[in-house]
Write an enzyme that holds these catalytic residues in place. Structure first.
Site, PDB file in Angstrom:
ATOM      1  N   GLU A 119       1.365  -0.949  -0.312  1.00  0.00           N
ATOM      2  CA  GLU A 119       0.106  -0.174   0.124  1.00  0.00           C
ATOM      3  C   GLU A 119       0.800   1.555  -0.165  1.00  0.00           C
ATOM      4  O   GLU A 119       1.539   1.152   0.702  1.00  0.00           O
ATOM      5  CB  GLU A 119      -0.902   0.257   1.345  1.00  0.00           C
TER       6      GLU A 119
ATOM      7  N   LYS B 130      -9.342   2.166  -1.562  1.00  0.00           N
ATOM      8  CA  LYS B 130      -9.549   1.931  -0.462  1.00  0.00           C
ATOM      9  C   LYS B 130     -10.911   2.268   0.008  1.00  0.00           C
ATOM     10  O   LYS B 130     -10.952   3.041   0.213  1.00  0.00           O
ATOM     11  CB  LYS B 130      -8.338   2.331   0.387  1.00  0.00           C
TER      12      LYS B 130
ATOM     13  N   CYS C  89      -5.079  -3.455   2.237  1.00  0.00           N
ATOM     14  CA  CYS C  89      -4.722  -3.531   4.476  1.00  0.00           C
ATOM     15  C   CYS C  89      -6.451  -4.082   4.946  1.00  0.00           C
ATOM     16  O   CYS C  89      -6.736  -4.528   5.127  1.00  0.00           O
ATOM     17  CB  CYS C  89      -4.430  -2.507   4.785  1.00  0.00           C
TER      18      CYS C  89
END
Length: 651
Positions: free
Chosen positions: A46, A115, A170
């Site tokens: 990320e 995300k 994540c």
């Protein structure tokens, strides 16, 4: 990519915070190395172009510009690389900043995946800098091209049928309902995760469990790449803990506090086979109602945009481990737990049947071999749970032409030690009378010579069960059923079959477990000798007092047949693929020619002997593979084996 194997890589570069040029160079070097070693899906962490820990520097226009320039260099570096590459960077859309995964292949930007879930529980809480991504896909103009932006994207491959890849970032994995769940339901069978998960006591074990369990729930491959050394240590440390998992199994783990490349091979065909079997697992259809010229993109019926990418067809060199005994638990602690569980399933199945018909007596043929030994141990366990005396178990030894003193003595001693009732019926005279009745020359030791003995034994057991008002318990195992290594209406038949879904390789471990844990030295000694005795039906006369008829000399090693059976039934693999992985699993044990010989035998017997399995007695299922015609294997008795044998003949 042959046989559905796909090499993937999770890459953790040692970066410098806010140093995009340096980070880009390292990313390109690692990309070159991984692609050179055959990786076709490459996943970086990320925000790796900038570094995850830039904090308020993400508001600096210069950093955002440098990150975009870094991506351009990565795209240039990816030219000629027919692979799917995921790198993390911040991306501005309509004045809002998003934490995104850029999806690259062969010099093209295929998509940007934002995300969704932004943590606010650590020092680098992202909600301060980024906006949550949305599922719906829109199109952004990037350097003159229309690029899809949104979570609901699938990346599919023209050269590898069924491969569909999706991304999450994540924290997306750590929430109650991760985006990957929806991705998988829409058809993704590989999930990649670009992460920057900080280190903490006990967190790596939880992270491993999370990745493993998600890959199991979604029947997918999962590639997890996390930030590592080089991120700011102002308040946190990032451990670079990378993981590659497939359907609940962690194929590779980098450990913690490392940088570098972690490789693994996913089996896409295996994942597809799992989903075919799992009818409760729904996959979205594909309906092209929107396209972008030159990109092969379309929006499917669930609102997903699919983008095609290219892979160069080549054989994937396999490094993953194939257990030569897939039915047998590994490690003593796991073995003990699993063996006890299997024995309990067998005993509970028998207990229920006896309770249901109010039966207090059972009969079994005891030969001194592995299968009848396991059956007797299960019967004792069931009787203990029912509170019935062991003497209500009648173990019948029926010596004949092939019986050796070793197996006879073991059968008798084992029965007495367990407190069961031993009964001996010598069947030589009855079989010889039968030979005379049907006009068979007893010097001709053919299949009639053998099967007359097996059927005589079954008749005796059935008749004694009538005397006792009891049940005959079958002893045959799943490996014998798969090969048809049983006399039809002989040892093939019983009133309840406790071993019917236990393969021969597992029978051996169950008996060994009982020997190790029973606490009875005399019983343990007998069980260990049974384990040391060659597998044999003992239907032909012994030579010099020793067993003359060894089953594995006739049908091949059971460990090979159990391996074949597992992959034929559990995943439906083609013969060539089974042969390929068998060569790896048994390297140094059997030659390639030997494996191929018995694989051909397996297919021939498996198809030809289905008629025996179509009418087997009831019995408990203990694992993921079984042969019951009432549920697990609904196979026609007249199915042709030609297409499977022809593939083997071409090898």
């Amino acid at each position: 990519m042959q046989d559905g194997f796909l090499k993937v890589a999770a890459l953790t570069p040692k970066i410098k915070v806010a140093e995009c040029i340096y980070n880009t160079e390292i990313i390109c070097e690692m990309m070159e190395e991984a692609y050179g070693k055959g990786a076709k899906i490459l996943v970086f962490p990320e925000l790796c172009i900038t570094g995850y820990t830039c904090q308020d520097l993400f508001w600096q226009e210069k950093l955002l510009t440098e990150a975009r320039e870094g991506l351009k260099k990565i795209l240039v570096s990816s030219r000629g690389k027919k692979a799917l590459i995921f790198v993390g960077l911040p991306w501005e859309v309509d004045g809002k900043l998003y934490n995104t995964a850029a999806v690259c292949s062969d010099g093209r930007l295929l998509g940007l995946v934002p995300k969704r879930y932004l943590p606010n529980y650590n020092e680098f809480y992202e909600a301060r800098h980024f906006c949550p991504g949305q599922e719906a896909v829109t199109f952004l103009e990037v350097d003159g091209c229309q690029i899809p932006f949104g979570m609901n994207q699938l990346f599919t491959c023209r050269q590898m049928e069924g491969l569909a890849v999706a991304a999450e970032l994540c924290e997306d994995l750590w929430v109650p309902c991760p985006p990957s769940t929806y991705h998988a339901m829409a058809g993704a069978n590989v999930i990649v995760n670009l992460s920057a998960s900080d280190a903490g006591t006990g967190k790596s074990a939880y992270r491993t469990s999370l990745v493993s369990s998600q890959s199991a729930r979604l029947l997918c491959g999962y590639v997890y790449a996390s930030a590592g050394e080089g991120e700011s240590s102002q308040d946190l440390v990032f451990s670079g803990h990378n993981l590659i998992a497939e359907n609940g199994t962690v194929l590779a783990s980098s450990g913690r506090f490392t940088t570098g490349i972690l490789y693994g091979e996913l089996d896409i065909r295996r994942l597809r086979a799992e989903r075919r079997r799992m009818t409760t697992f729904g996959c979205g259809g594909f309906d092209l109602d929107r396209a972008a010229a030159g990109h092969g993109m379309g929006r499917d019926g669930k609102g997903y945009v699919r983008t095609n990418f290219e892979l160069e067809l080549e054989e994937t060199k396999l490094t993953r481990y194939f257990d030569p005994r897939p039915f047998v638990p590994s490690g003593k602690a796991d073995r003990d737990k699993r063996c006890e569980e299997i024995l309990m399933i067998q005993a509970m199945g028998l207990k229920k049947r006896l309770e249901h018909i109010n039966c207090k007596n059972i009969v079994v043929g005891i030969s001194g071999g592995l299968d009848s030994t396991l059956a007797l141990l299960v019967m004792v366990k069931a009787f203990d749970m029912l509170g019935l005396p062991h003497e209500n178990i009648t173990a019948v030894t029926m010596p004949c032409f092939g019986t050796t003193s070793r197996t006879y003595n073991n059968a008798c001693q084992m029965t007495r030690t367990l407190g069961a009732t031993l009964r001996e019926v010598n069947i030589k005279e009855a079989v010889n009378i039968h030979f005379r009745d049907i006009g068979h020359d007893s010097s001709v030791q053919d299949v009639t010579y053998e099967n007359c003995q097996a059927r005589e034994r079954t008749q005796i057991l059935m008749d004694i069960a009538n005397q006792k008002n009891g049940l005959v318990i079958g002893t045959g195992d799943m490996s014998e059923l798969a090969l048809g290594w049983a006399t039809y209406n002989g040892d093939h038949m019983s009133m309840y079959a406790v071993n019917c879904s236990v393969p021969k390789t597992l029978v051996r471990h169950l008996v060994r477990y009982y020997a190790d844990t029973c606490g009875d030295e005399a019983l343990s000694r007998v069980l260990l000798d049974v384990l040391d005795t060659p597998v044999s039906p003992e239907l032909l006369p012994p030579k010099d007092g020793e067993i003359a008829q060894k089953t594995e000399d006739l049908v091949g090693p059971y460990e090979l047949h159990d391996f074949f059976l597992y992959y034929v039934l559990r995943f439906g693999f083609a013969p060539a693929k089974i042969y390929r992985i068998a060569k790896l699993a048994f390297a140094g044990v059997y030659t390639d020619e030997f494996i191929l010989k018995w694989l051909k035998t397996f297919y021939w017997r498996f198809f030809a002997q289905q008629f025996k399995r179509s009418c087997i007695p009831d019995g408990p299922k203990v694992g993921s593979v079984a042969l019951s015609p009432r549920g697990d294997l609904r196979m026609p008795s007249d199915a042709c084996v030609r297409i499977w044998r022809e593939e083997l003949d071409r090898m």
